[in-house]
Design an enzyme around this catalytic site. Structure first.
Site, PDB file in Angstrom:
ATOM      1  N   ASP A 143       0.839  -0.922  -0.113  1.00  0.00           N
ATOM      2  CA  ASP A 143      -0.110  -0.018  -0.014  1.00  0.00           C
ATOM      3  C   ASP A 143       0.685   1.193   0.046  1.00  0.00           C
ATOM      4  OD1 ASP A 143      -1.855   2.247   0.470  1.00  0.00           O
ATOM      5  OD2 ASP A 143      -3.080   0.940   1.814  1.00  0.00           O
ATOM      6  N   HIS A 157       0.566   7.505   4.178  1.00  0.00           N
ATOM      7  CA  HIS A 157       0.932   7.028   5.181  1.00  0.00           C
ATOM      8  C   HIS A 157       2.498   7.248   5.515  1.00  0.00           C
ATOM      9  CE1 HIS A 157      -2.905   5.032   5.435  1.00  0.00           C
ATOM     10  NE2 HIS A 157      -2.777   4.783   4.107  1.00  0.00           N
ATOM     11  N   ILE A 174      -0.774   9.243   8.756  1.00  0.00           N
ATOM     12  CA  ILE A 174      -1.546   8.393   9.658  1.00  0.00           C
ATOM     13  C   ILE A 174      -1.068   6.730   9.281  1.00  0.00           C
ATOM     14  CG2 ILE A 174      -3.553  10.042   9.544  1.00  0.00           C
ATOM     15  CD1 ILE A 174      -4.856   8.258   7.733  1.00  0.00           C
ATOM     16  N   GLY A 209      -5.149   1.631   7.827  1.00  0.00           N
ATOM     17  CA  GLY A 209      -6.261   1.050   8.704  1.00  0.00           C
ATOM     18  C   GLY A 209      -6.020  -0.609   8.545  1.00  0.00           C
TER      19      GLY A 209
END
Length: 291
Positions: free
Chosen positions: A194, A199, A214, A217
């Protein structure tokens, strides 16, 4: 509009060839915290139970690996489906379910078939529902159901979709445990496929409305499943039948996750919060079904 719901849902299923080996599995496990100290394992590097995540001669595969096998093609497939053209800065992961049909092999080759069963109109956002079914020569391996939340793409007059929420049990948790997220956790996890700069890149994170990058998830998703397996399922990944969650809030690298677990017949319900931010919700509607 960037999203043509009718075109996306009526398109023919797309197939992708997936391949992985033990290095991919080990990298995923390290990306979700394998080998790091926990309240239950203060010295994990040589713990036999932990080596099952990190040592190739003892390796088993946590079912969360299904979300990154072959380089995270399930999410990528959803964003490249016919009728869908969205800005990565507007994308958040809304929810995830993995259903396991048999234990995942340490290495393998398989075919993924992807479709978009629905696109929901949430008013100020759209939710793209992606289903990916994966099988090898021996039959079905797993099914991933992914919900992709796209800010600013709602309002097209479509179905709002389901909105039911799962209530937590009306009793104290059977277990409360914590998992610290290292400052470099997202940088390691993203190597499993990803590559969204949300991120890693502070400037891109600001464009998306965050003051710093962040955590993925799906990294939180994996950390939580590993905690469930290690604490309540005897470390046996083969007991997991399915695992579902709704992403209720973000996690910043360096924070600590507080994981509350309730045992129920055939399943474990979980609630995950950010211990450092007044128990801000992180994962909700979270259930691991098991044998």
């Amino acid at each position: 509009m960037p999203i043509d719901a009718a075109k996306a849902t009526s398109a023919d299923p797309r197939t992708t060839e997936l391949a992985w080996d033990h290095k991919d599995v080990q990298l995923y496990h390290l990306g979700i915290g394998a080998g790091a100290a926990t309240p239950e394992k203060p010295h994990p590097a040589t713990d036999p139970d932990e080596l099952r995540y990190t040592l190739e001669s003892a390796l088993h595969v946590l079912p969360g690996f299904a979300t990154v096998a072959g380089g995270g093609m399930a999410l990528a497939g959803g964003l490249s489906a016919p009728g869908i053209d969205v800005d990565l800065a507007a994308v958040l992961h809304g929810g995830q379910t993995v259903t396991v049909h048999r234990p995942l092999p340490v290495s393998g080759r398989a075919t993924q078939t992807s479709s978009v069963p629905a696109v929901y109109d949430k008013g100020k956002a759209a939710v793209i529902v992606l289903r990916s079914e994966v099988a090898d020569d021996d039959g079905p391996l797993w099914t991933c159901d992914t919900q992709i939340f796209v800010r600013g793409e709602g309002g097209f007059g479509g179905d709002r979709g389901p909105s039911a929420r799962l209530e937590l049990p009306d009793r104290a948790p059977d277990l409360i445990t914590e998992r610290h997220i290292r400052e470099d956790q997202a940088l390691l996890y993203r190597l499993s496929g990803d590559w969204n700069p949300l991120h890693a890149d502070p400037e891109f994170a600001k464009l998306a409305g965050f003051d710093r990058p962040i955590l993925h998830g799906l990294c939180t998703y994996g950390v939580t499943l590993k905690a469930v397996v290690d604490t309540l399922l005897g470390g046996d990944v083969a007991r997991v039948r399915s695992y579902t969650t709704r992403f209720a809030g973000v996690v910043f690298p360096g924070e600590t996750l507080r994981i509350r677990l309730w045992r129920e017949p055939g399943r474990i319900q979980a609630s995950v919060t950010a211990a450092d931010r007044d128990e801000a919700p992180v994962l909700a509607d979270t259930v691991v079904e098991h044998s």
